[in-house]
Design a protein around this motif. Structure first.
Motif, short mmCIF file in Angstrom:
data_model
loop_
_atom_site.label_atom_id
_atom_site.label_comp_id
_atom_site.label_asym_id
_atom_site.label_seq_id
_atom_site.Cartn_x
_atom_site.Cartn_y
_atom_site.Cartn_z
N GLU A 41 3.89 0.63 8.79
CA GLU A 41 4.13 0.88 7.39
C GLU A 41 3.04 0.26 6.51
OE1 GLU A 41 7.74 -0.74 5.89
OE2 GLU A 41 7.51 0.29 3.98
N THR A 43 1.66 -1.78 3.54
CA THR A 43 2.38 -2.86 2.86
C THR A 43 2.33 -2.74 1.34
OG1 THR A 43 0.43 -4.24 3.09
CG2 THR A 43 2.14 -4.52 4.73
N LYS A 218 9.61 0.93 -0.23
CA LYS A 218 9.26 0.16 0.95
C LYS A 218 10.31 0.30 2.03
CE LYS A 218 6.22 -3.40 -0.50
NZ LYS A 218 6.17 -4.75 -0.97
N GLY A 219 9.85 0.45 3.26
CA GLY A 219 10.76 0.53 4.38
C GLY A 219 11.32 1.92 4.58
N SER A 220 11.24 2.74 3.56
CA SER A 220 11.91 4.03 3.66
C SER A 220 10.92 5.19 3.70
CB SER A 220 12.85 4.16 2.47
OG SER A 220 13.62 5.30 2.59
N LYS A 221 10.26 5.48 2.57
CA LYS A 221 9.31 6.58 2.61
C LYS A 221 8.36 6.55 1.42
CE LYS A 221 12.74 9.50 2.57
NZ LYS A 221 13.66 10.61 2.45
N PRO A 244 7.57 5.67 7.66
CA PRO A 244 7.25 4.73 8.74
C PRO A 244 8.34 4.71 9.80
CG PRO A 244 7.93 3.54 6.75
CD PRO A 244 8.00 5.00 6.43
N VAL A 245 7.97 5.03 11.03
CA VAL A 245 8.90 4.96 12.17
C VAL A 245 8.18 4.19 13.27
CG1 VAL A 245 10.37 6.27 13.74
CG2 VAL A 245 9.73 7.27 11.55
N PRO A 246 8.31 2.86 13.28
CA PRO A 246 7.47 2.06 14.18
C PRO A 246 7.75 2.26 15.68
CG PRO A 246 8.43 0.72 12.43
CD PRO A 246 9.10 2.04 12.38
N SER A 247 8.97 2.64 16.09
CA SER A 247 9.20 2.80 17.53
C SER A 247 8.75 4.18 17.98
CB SER A 247 10.67 2.64 17.87
OG SER A 247 11.23 1.64 17.10
N PRO A 250 11.81 7.08 18.98
CA PRO A 250 12.40 7.79 17.84
C PRO A 250 11.39 8.64 17.07
CG PRO A 250 13.17 5.54 17.89
CD PRO A 250 12.15 5.66 18.97
N TYR A 260 9.96 15.77 11.42
CA TYR A 260 8.58 15.52 11.01
C TYR A 260 7.70 16.65 11.52
CZ TYR A 260 10.85 11.01 11.00
OH TYR A 260 11.76 10.00 10.80
N ARG B 93 17.05 -4.45 0.68
CA ARG B 93 17.39 -3.65 1.86
C ARG B 93 18.88 -3.72 2.20
NH1 ARG B 93 12.57 -2.92 4.81
NH2 ARG B 93 10.94 -2.99 3.26
N VAL B 267 16.20 2.14 16.01
CA VAL B 267 16.21 3.43 16.69
C VAL B 267 16.25 4.58 15.69
CG1 VAL B 267 17.53 4.92 18.24
CG2 VAL B 267 17.31 2.51 18.76
N ALA B 269 15.37 4.44 12.52
CA ALA B 269 14.47 4.17 11.39
C ALA B 269 15.26 4.06 10.09
CB ALA B 269 13.38 5.24 11.29
N PRO B 271 16.32 2.23 6.88
CA PRO B 271 15.60 1.19 6.15
C PRO B 271 16.47 0.03 5.69
CG PRO B 271 15.96 3.08 4.75
CD PRO B 271 16.51 3.45 6.09
#
Lengths: 543, 325
Positions: A41, A43, A218-221, A244-247, A250, A260, B93, B267, B269, B271
């Motif tokens: 993601e 920052t 942040k954290g979402s999109k 952001p999808v770090p793994s 998924p 996506y 969050r 898993v 995602a 947030p």
């Protein structure tokens, strides 16, 4: 308030929600919406906040710099149409005319001066990574609205390249009088310098780039839409969403499920199993995986050798290590073919690289002979330290290397650890033998050589990652002169010479270059970039 | 009552202090955040500037006391990565996680309690045995794997539900919620199920055990002999009496899901706070990790307190002063 009142309110929410969904459904049917899943993601939406490739790739959707690098990291014009070096310390940039910011104001030299000042007046940036470039400016003179003359304190041959990372802000975001590059007196700006928040909430996120920011949660999109006033080639997408999808699992599932259109770095083994409805792009990157040996200490913590010596101090032992590793096997078996065996530290297309390096062949017999010649016929014991979550398949690669070395007699244990531990221990020089990675972002071959191979020198800012304590005065002399040589042809020649000297003595040993992978739904085209940046404007509908 | 509250407050402060020392030392031991934050091309001077700006050049005890004195004033430090107050970052969050966990616990109770009652009252029935066997699976399948299977099934093969993300949200008093939109509910479905499954199993087993014990009790037999209707026996005499352990577990589970729904959030995602924690640990964003653990401890302390109060409401025999002794 009574119950029914609440119910009515609830219903209206549901209604609004459904309407929004219907609206978005019709929008995506126009096929001008692109959803990208990122592997990490960004920052901030502040282009001067944190010098990370994730952030730089994101802000380049919205902002542009005077210069830009292409897919192979060659520098070219962007907001500056052309430039020339007048002498070693002076550069003149001709700016592009007729460019507008997304708020409608014109781009000119004032914006450039304003941006340089903001880089120096950036309270809450993470590491101040852009400031040293601007601190090196003795003066910035504006002779007309479209001509900027920069004079540097130290000779900086890479100036055009460095400027490709300093994204231009609009001077309209702050109150100011006449702007001039006079950092000691605030450059004529009277308003308060903006913080990262004013960019994240969109109020000052005004650039000249192909997209404008709609929402940064942040954290979402991150949501962006096309900048219709963009001066360059219009991107194919009306709306772009970065999620952001770090793994990795998924992220791939999201592509398969149709959430996506495009994902970053899918696992190599998954890519080969994608069906026909999907495509992928593999692009060799400038990231080299290499081995770094402790050569400075006579008694190194993770080495057990006869006579208590440090075998890595012997050039023959280092050469034995280089020839003991079967690079082709690592690339084929572990990297699934998505890597290139490396016989030098930067890909040969890069500036200042060896065009035709002597290949580091797999030759275990030669390795054994070299070890015997060096006085270690029975080998020695060493621990290889590596990351297990930083580079592609890093722990498996390190394991393979350990096995190859054990086969020729160097009994190698592997100690793989998470990156946060690895990097802090490595910087304290706790390792005897480690596997690292390095993506050269600017300066071609100079980037790796000055950072890893040059003897550490705080004042000159070289050798910052020379954790093995490698020191070769002859090499230092060449590289230090090279990085101050403005003439490109001459500099390339000197870098080649320095690169050859580094490979002759093998103070560090290259293993392979990682390839970057992207996967996407059918109907898209993408060429990939060496710097691993993912940018929506590079993604096109297939013809 | 007053004495009880006071005493609990003092206990809570002691717990928070102990946790703060432990977490601070643990986070300190993990590694050097500067190596991860700084651009790899940065020079030694830039690194040093960063170290002193973040206050990492101070000795540990000094850093701890700076943290403590700020924390007492409500400042839990500023995130290294986001340059935002850590607490504010976590709280921003929180609604996402809260929404997820609340719905999961709701689903778990709505399904788990009736299932458990059924099993507990008709133990020898084949369906009852099947439910008990199923509950073992429900409880023991790892969350990560279960999540991936759900995604594979509902998102990849059937393409009914989106694989990840939060979907459309609606702001209520400035806080975004997903459960008010259809798209949001579609995004919520899988993570909620994933979180709910082990809790359904847990509540089923708890209720079943309680019910099968309670139905043998004299007061139930007496009620039955008196001719009370079966429905009323279950609701009034059995359920009411076995709710205490269930409420306890629900409370603790609620707290721990708020704190550690990390895997599910990763898993899918989602947030929420859990995803933030994981990212912060990876980036060694110390202030966020410390603030997170402190906040979670705080939540646990509060939840436990609330559970104690709920006991008193459900069971008139329990008085607060009695529990104190």
């Amino acid at each position: 308030m009574n119950r029914e009142g609440e119910l009515v309110k609830m219903k209206s929410f549901l209604f609004a929600g459904t309407a929004a969904i219907l609206a978005s459904a019709t929008m995506s049917s126009q096929a001008e919406e692109l959803k990208i899943a990122l592997s990490s993601e960004p920052t901030a939406a502040d282009p001067h906040y944190h010098n990370l490739s994730t952030n730089n790739a994101f802000v380049q959707h919205i902002f542009e710099a005077l210069t830009a690098t292409d897919a192979n990291q060659n520098v070219g014009p962007s907001l500056a149409e052309s430039w020339e070096g007048v002498d070693d310390n002076t550069w003149v940039f001709k700016l592009r005319e007729g460019v507008k910011f997304s708020d409608g104001s014109d781009f000119n030299a004032d914006d450039v001066v304003f941006t340089f000042c903001r880089v120096l007046n950036n309270e809450n940036n993470v590491s101040g990574s852009f400031a040293p470039d601007v601190e090196n400016f003795a003066s910035v003179e504006v002779s007309d609205p479209y001509t900027v003359k920069i004079t540097t304190k130290q000779v900086e041959p890479l100036l055009p390249e460095l400027l490709s990372q300093i994204y231009i802000l609009s001077d309209g975001i702050l109150e100011h009088g006449d702007l001039s590059f006079d950092p000691a007196n605030g450059c004529g700006v009277t308003g308060e310098w903006p913080s990262v928040d004013s960019f994240n909430n969109g109020s000052m996120t005004i650039g000249t780039g192909p997209f404008v920011l709609d929402d940064f949660t942040k954290g979402s999109k991150i949501k962006m839409s096309r900048n219709d006033a963009y001066w360059g080639e219009a991107p194919a997408w009306e709306k772009v969403e970065l999620v952001p999808v770090p793994s990795a699992g998924p992220r791939l599932a999201g592509l398969l499920a149709g959430d996506y259109d495009f994902i970053e770095s899918p696992a190599a083994r998954d890519v080969k199993q994608l069906g026909e409805e999907f495509g992928y792009t593999a692009k060799p990157s400038s990231r080299v995986i290499f081995l770094q040996m402790d050569v400075a200490r006579d008694d190194s913590p993770f080495i057990e050798a006869e006579g208590g010596k440090n075998p890595f101090q012997d050039e023959r032992v280092r050469r034995a290590v280089a020839h003991a590793i079967n690079r082709e096997a690592i690339v084929e078996r572990i990297m699934d073919g998505f890597a290139e065996p490396a016989s030098q530290f930067v890909p040969s297309e890069m500036f200042g690289a060896q065009t035709d390096p002597v290949p580091l062949t797999y030759d275990p017999e030669k390795a054994k002979a070299l070890l015997a010649e060096a006085g270690y016929p029975d080998g020695f014991k060493v621990t290889l330290s590596a990351t297990n979550d930083r580079y592609i398949n890093d722990s498996q690669v390190a394991q393979a290397i350990a096995q190859f070395l054990t086969r020729v007699g160097i009994e190698t244990d592997l100690d793989a650890m998470t990156r946060s531990i690895f990097f802090s221990r490595r910087s304290k020089r706790e390792f005897s033998f480690s596997m690292g990675g390095w993506g050269s972002t600017s300066g071609g071959a100079a980037s790796f050589l000055r950072q890893y191979v040059t003897t550490g020198d705080k004042e000159r800012g070289v050798g910052g990652s020379n954790y093995g304590g490698w020191s070769d005065p002859e090499f230092d002399a060449v590289i230090l002169e090279a990085i101050e040589t403005v003439d490109a042809g001459k500099r390339a020649e000197m870098l080649q010479q320095a690169g050859q000297m580094a490979l002759d003595k093998l103070g560090l040993i290259p293993v392979h270059f990682e390839s970057t992978l992207w996967a996407y739904r059918d109907g898209l085209e993408f060429d990939g970039r060496m710097d691993q940046y993912t940018m929506a404007k590079d993604i096109r509908p297939a013809k | 009552m007053l004495l009880f509250t006071l005493q609990r407050m003092l206990q809570s402060i002691a717990v928070l202090l102990a946790v703060s020392v432990a977490v601070f030392l643990a986070v300190y031991a993990v590694g050097d955040p500067v190596e991860l934050l700084v651009n790899p091309e940065a020079t030694q001077l830039e690194r040093e500037a960063m170290v002193s700006r973040l206050g990492l050049d101070q000795p540990v005890w000094m850093q701890y006391f700076t943290f403590l004195s700020n924390a007492v004033q409500g400042d839990m430090g500023t995130s290294f990565v986001h340059a935002e107050p850590a607490l504010q970052l976590i709280l921003s969050r929180m609604p996402a996680t809260f929404e997820l966990v609340f719905l999961a616990m709701l689903v778990a109770s709505i399904i788990g309690i009736p299932l458990g009652l059924y099993v507990g009252l008709k133990e020898e029935n084949r369906i009852a045995r099947a439910i008990m066997t199923g509950s073992i699976f429900g409880y023991s399948i790892p969350s990560f794997w279960k999540g991936m299977v759900l995604i594979l099934f509902f998102a990849v093969w059937l393409q009914w539900l989106p694989a990840s993300g939060r979907g459309e949200t609606v702001s209520v008093f400035g806080i975004p919620f997903s459960f008010l939109t259809v798209d949001g509910l579609r995004h919520l479905a899988m993570p909620v199920i994933n979180l709910a499954i082990p809790n359904i199993a847990l509540i089923t087993r708890l209720t079943a055990a309680g019910a099968s014990e309670a139905r043998m009790q004299d007061y139930v037999k007496f009620a039955r002999a008196k001719g009370v209707r079966e429905k009323r026996i279950v609701r009034r005499h059995i359920l009411r009496n076995i709710l205490i352990p269930i409420i306890t577990v629900l409370g603790v589970e609620f707290g721990s899901l708020i704190a550690f729904s990390t895997i599910t959030e990763t898993v899918f995602a989602w947030p929420g706070m859990g995803k933030l924690l994981i990212t912060s640990i990876y980036q060694l964003d110390r202030p966020v990790v410390v603030a997170y653990v402190m906040l979670v401890t705080f939540i646990f302390v509060v939840v436990n307190l609330l559970v104690d109060f709920t006991y008193a409401l459900l069971d008139p025999r329990v008085s607060l002063s009695e529990r104190m002794s």
